[in-house]
Write a protein that holds these residues in place. Sequence first.
Motif, PDB file in Angstrom:
ATOM      1  N   LEU A   4       0.829  -1.217   0.000  1.00 13.34           N
ATOM      2  CA  LEU A   4       0.000   0.000   0.000  1.00 13.34           C
ATOM      3  C   LEU A   4       0.865   1.269   0.000  1.00 13.34           C
ATOM      4  N   ILE A   5       1.967   1.225   0.753  1.00 13.51           N
ATOM      5  CA  ILE A   5       2.875   2.397   0.786  1.00 13.51           C
ATOM      6  C   ILE A   5       3.447   2.654  -0.608  1.00 13.51           C
TER       7      ILE A   5
ATOM      8  N   MET B 160       2.151   1.781  -3.427  1.00 16.50           N
ATOM      9  CA  MET B 160       1.057   2.254  -4.288  1.00 16.50           C
ATOM     10  C   MET B 160       0.817   3.756  -4.083  1.00 16.50           C
ATOM     11  N   PHE B 161       0.809   4.182  -2.818  1.00 13.87           N
ATOM     12  CA  PHE B 161       0.580   5.610  -2.534  1.00 13.87           C
ATOM     13  C   PHE B 161       1.729   6.476  -3.066  1.00 13.87           C
TER      14      PHE B 161
ATOM     15  N   PHE C 185       1.082   6.782  -6.748  1.00 11.70           N
ATOM     16  CA  PHE C 185      -0.116   7.606  -6.969  1.00 11.70           C
ATOM     17  C   PHE C 185       0.206   9.093  -6.810  1.00 11.70           C
ATOM     18  N   PHE C 186       0.808   9.449  -5.665  1.00 12.20           N
ATOM     19  CA  PHE C 186       1.034  10.873  -5.398  1.00 12.20           C
ATOM     20  C   PHE C 186       2.197  11.440  -6.224  1.00 12.20           C
TER      21      PHE C 186
ATOM     22  N   TYR D 118      -8.573  16.919  -4.461  1.00 15.29           N
ATOM     23  CA  TYR D 118      -8.479  16.173  -3.195  1.00 15.29           C
ATOM     24  C   TYR D 118      -9.813  16.119  -2.464  1.00 15.29           C
TER      25      TYR D 118
ATOM     26  N   VAL E 299     -12.868   8.337  -0.546  1.00 11.02           N
ATOM     27  CA  VAL E 299     -12.238   7.444   0.443  1.00 11.02           C
ATOM     28  C   VAL E 299     -13.128   7.311   1.684  1.00 11.02           C
TER      29      VAL E 299
ATOM     30  N   CYS F 209     -13.142  10.397  -9.143  1.00  8.71           N
ATOM     31  CA  CYS F 209     -12.654   9.640  -7.980  1.00  8.71           C
ATOM     32  C   CYS F 209     -13.819   8.903  -7.318  1.00  8.71           C
TER      33      CYS F 209
ATOM     34  N   LEU G  96      -3.958   2.173  -8.764  1.00 10.45           N
ATOM     35  CA  LEU G  96      -4.779   1.639  -7.669  1.00 10.45           C
ATOM     36  C   LEU G  96      -5.301   0.242  -8.023  1.00 10.45           C
TER      37      LEU G  96
ATOM     38  N   THR H 254      -2.628  -2.642  -7.943  1.00 10.41           N
ATOM     39  CA  THR H 254      -2.248  -3.100  -6.603  1.00 10.41           C
ATOM     40  C   THR H 254      -3.425  -3.757  -5.887  1.00 10.41           C
TER      41      THR H 254
END
Lengths: 120, 211
Positions: free
Chosen positions: A69-70, A72-73, A76-77, A98, A105, B45, B201, B204
């Motif tokens: 997950l780290i 992936m983030f 992403f960012f 955002y 989220v 999103c 996303l 993963t």
Amino acid sequence: MSDTTETTELGEGYDQRNQAVEHGAHQGEHWSDLKFVYLALALAVITAIEVALSYMVDDLGPVFLPALLILMFIKFFSVVSYFMHLKFDHRLFSLMFYMGLILAVVVYSIALFTFKFFDA
Amino acid sequence: MADVAIHETSHDDPGHDDHGHDDHATSTGLSNNKLGMWIFLGSECLLFGGLIATYMLYRGRHSENLGPDQVWDIPFTSASSFVLLMSSLTMVLAVTAAQRKDDRNTNLWLTITALLGSLFVAGQVYEFTTFYREGLGFTTSLFASSFYTLTGFHGVHVTVGVIMLLATVGMIMKRRIPGDKAEVVELVGLYWHFVDIVWILIFTLVYLIPA
């Protein structure tokens, strides 16, 4: 005649304000093409690490999921901040994006909690 | 009255058309087109969040023989991911070329991006065909339905992106883009990068994390 003068003054003032905002919107350095190539290579390496990790699920145990997950983030960012230039752009653009992301989220996390997804 | 006057002033200035900064004469001082694109991407999103959450919820609802662990081809999907990631690089190179007013390289990088996007879509079609031949139809299980819906929606977005890229190339070649050409390329680029981050996303959460 006075209308024309007023319009010109207003127009100049407005243009100056726009230029200031525009300057603010594009503050920060513009990356060279080479920097973008380096970033893309870094992202490719991270992807390779992710794939390698997926073959070591049993070996990594509880570390596996957070590690994936780290990574992936980070990917992403990196794309959002640098390829999409959001890091250097006006804050209003960041706010619009955002806001949607955080709303998504929060809403879907609540939905998954409701269906006891995280209990499994 | 003031708004009208401002509008007229910005259009009367011959320098504005040359630099294509018409769109900046807005109440925020920012391009409305760009702001609109970011609002659109923010709303997207929510769309993909819903599809990903649905998949996560139903990924365990399948028969014993046709689950994610049986059908996934990770090396193939990894190669597809690499292709899409590299298309983001070529897209950003197109944007920087457009900002330099270098039409030749802008068209070159946009075309390469479109080709890489097409390659990704072709890979997805191949993957779907393979899964279908293995017995995983759209209605086989909740897992299959949610998987095809999620990745199918993403594939449609990539296809729309390819069309946008090719249309932009055509419009640049025929000099049919009024105003700021670099901004048009940038907007297409924002959409394309968004498609890329959605795949980051999906790759993963759907493919790499075991069900």
